[in-house]
Design an enzyme around this catalytic site. Structure first.
Site, PDB file in Angstrom:
ATOM      1  N   CYS A  72     -26.193  66.086   7.755  1.00 18.62           N
ATOM      2  CA  CYS A  72     -25.795  65.256   6.512  1.00 18.62           C
ATOM      3  C   CYS A  72     -24.334  65.557   6.000  1.00 18.62           C
ATOM      4  O   CYS A  72     -23.869  66.672   6.085  1.00 18.62           O
ATOM      5  CB  CYS A  72     -26.685  65.620   5.324  1.00 18.62           C
ATOM      6  SG  CYS A  72     -26.409  64.778   3.677  1.00 18.62           S
TER       7      CYS A  72
ATOM      8  N   CYS B  79     -32.106  71.374   1.862  1.00 13.38           N
ATOM      9  CA  CYS B  79     -30.746  70.681   2.523  1.00 13.38           C
ATOM     10  C   CYS B  79     -31.334  69.702   3.466  1.00 13.38           C
ATOM     11  O   CYS B  79     -31.746  70.042   4.437  1.00 13.38           O
ATOM     12  CB  CYS B  79     -29.795  71.791   2.901  1.00 13.38           C
ATOM     13  SG  CYS B  79     -28.373  71.073   3.716  1.00 13.38           S
TER      14      CYS B  79
ATOM     15  N   ASP C 261     -21.208  80.576  15.213  1.00 19.51           N
ATOM     16  CA  ASP C 261     -21.805  79.815  14.471  1.00 19.51           C
ATOM     17  C   ASP C 261     -23.592  80.669  14.633  1.00 19.51           C
ATOM     18  O   ASP C 261     -24.038  81.198  13.631  1.00 19.51           O
ATOM     19  CB  ASP C 261     -22.403  78.415  14.888  1.00 19.51           C
ATOM     20  CG  ASP C 261     -23.629  77.726  14.140  1.00 19.51           C
ATOM     21  OD1 ASP C 261     -23.658  78.005  13.002  1.00 19.51           O
ATOM     22  OD2 ASP C 261     -24.443  77.027  14.548  1.00 19.51           O
TER      23      ASP C 261
ATOM     24  N   CYS D 167     -13.404  70.582 -10.063  1.00 17.24           N
ATOM     25  CA  CYS D 167     -14.077  69.244  -9.470  1.00 17.24           C
ATOM     26  C   CYS D 167     -15.791  69.743  -8.894  1.00 17.24           C
ATOM     27  O   CYS D 167     -16.095  70.967  -8.465  1.00 17.24           O
ATOM     28  CB  CYS D 167     -13.448  69.208  -8.154  1.00 17.24           C
ATOM     29  SG  CYS D 167     -14.227  67.773  -7.155  1.00 17.24           S
TER      30      CYS D 167
ATOM     31  N   CYS E 103     -25.044  65.577  -3.588  1.00 14.17           N
ATOM     32  CA  CYS E 103     -26.132  66.178  -2.573  1.00 14.17           C
ATOM     33  C   CYS E 103     -27.359  65.254  -2.741  1.00 14.17           C
ATOM     34  O   CYS E 103     -27.885  65.305  -3.961  1.00 14.17           O
ATOM     35  CB  CYS E 103     -26.313  67.446  -3.096  1.00 14.17           C
ATOM     36  SG  CYS E 103     -27.499  68.449  -1.905  1.00 14.17           S
TER      37      CYS E 103
END
Length: 377
Positions: free
Chosen positions: A240, A214, A134, A191, A198
């Protein structure tokens, strides 16, 4: 050394230590990703948390001398709690996103990579590695996609056929010339459910995210949250999950392979009011093991205040008044003032008027004014 045999041995070993998926990729530059990152930079869509040097993010040769391949791994994490706790009137709760349940995934994935390194070193002492999770230079998603871990979904997550997008990713750049695996075909098709789900429109289009809007990013900021996002935060304390829970490929996906990932409901869905008065020590003891604690308690407390306003929790008015009057941090005092106006009531209004006469900080005074505007003239 038979590299093909070593690859198969690594795959077998990875399964034995709890790595849920492994793939191998070439170490050539990620040209397509570079173009995407340049566009993101030009549009101002980056979060600011990522590596600043785009060349390092896409060129493994800038991370390790003479890389020959990259090993990508994935660990599946749970999407449901075994034991549920309910949010109810007077005892409202916030929520940490699923990727922050259990022990910090950076710790878990790094440990698996270290085990892999040790195993390979025994087999091939001249092997060299550069592992990351990450916060490393490379884009985890690009590596995982190239290695066949999953396809890059419209929600900007790697989606695996087996575990959906509920996976943690890590990678290891190495000087061993492993044969690359085949990338998977994109299965998102027509899709568009994640984009539609969101809350802030941060998914500008499939595969393109404006990190600045975001909610997962916004919950980690430390300043005042822009008014336009407060209503949309809901009771989220960190992260989220909307674009993941909306994804059909995640339907029914819930894996409990790793005990370290199991969520403590009282920790990942905590009562909101006690959060407002938590000391640094208490915060570290309770939330320190979570990845969602990395920015400290201030963003979590600010988000808790907004969540109480979202619930219009009248029982929280005394707590919010205390924060507005006594907290040394302007962001907390101001957000509490706004929340008091949102919740309403004579006690809240009287407190706002009283504090307005003594508050010196201009931003806090602006928030007090916002709070008072909720009341009819």
């Amino acid at each position: 050394m038979d590299i093909r045999k070593l690859k198969n041995e690594i795959i077998d070993y990875s399964k034995s230590i709890g790595i849920d998926k492994i793939g191998f990729a070439s170490s050539s530059p990620f040209t397509e990703m570079k173009n995407k990152l340049l566009i993101q930079q030009e549009l101002g869509y980056q979060s600011g948390f990522e590596e600043k040097d785009i060349e390092k993010r896409v060129n493994p040769a800038l991370i390790m001398e003479a890389p020959q391949s990259i090993i990508a791994i994935a660990l599946a994490y749970p999407s449901k709690m075994g034991e549920k706790v309910e949010s109810k009137k007077g005892q409202r709760r916030g929520i940490f996103c699923r990727a922050s349940w259990g022990l910090d995934y950076h710790v878990l994935v790094k440990e698996k990579l270290k085990q892999l390194e040790a195993f390979i070193s025994e087999k091939l002492p001249e092997a060299r590695f550069q592992s990351m999770v990450d916060t490393g230079e490379l884009v985890d998603r690009a590596v995982a996609e190239r290695a066949g871990i999953g396809w890059s979904g419209k929600n900007c997550s790697i989606i695996t056929p087996e575990f959906g997008s509920y996976v943690y990713l890590g990678e290891m750049v190495t000087n061993i010339p492993f044969e690359a695996d085949q990338p998977l075909e994109d299965r998102c098709g027509t899709c568009n459910k994640c984009v539609e789900a969101c809350p802030t429109g941060a998914l500008v289009q499939g595969g393109q995210l404006n990190s600045q809007s975001c909610i997962a990013f916004l919950t980690q900021t430390k300043g005042f949250l822009a008014d336009e996002y407060r209503e949309r935060l809901g009771n989220r304390l960190y992260g989220c999950d909307s674009c993941q829970t909306a994804c059909p490929d995640n339907k029914g996906k819930d894996f409990h392979f790793h005990t370290e990932m199991e969520p403590d409901p009282e920790t990942v869905k905590p009562l909101l009011k006690p959060l407002l008065h938590m000391s640094n020590r208490d915060f570290k003891e309770r939330f320190g093991p979570l990845s969602g604690s990395w920015r400290g308690k201030k963003p979590i407390q600010r988000n808790a205040i907004i969540a109480l306003a979202h619930f219009k929790d009248e029982t929280a008015v005394p707590d919010l008044i205390t924060v507005m009057r006594e907290d040394p941090r302007p962001v907390l005092r101001g957000t509490a003032a706004w929340a008091l106006g949102k919740i309403g009531g004579e006690e809240a209004k009287a407190a706002l008027l009283k504090v307005a006469a003594s508050e010196k900080d201009e931003e806090v005074l602006e928030e007090i004014d916002k709070g008072l505007q909720f009341f009819p003239i």
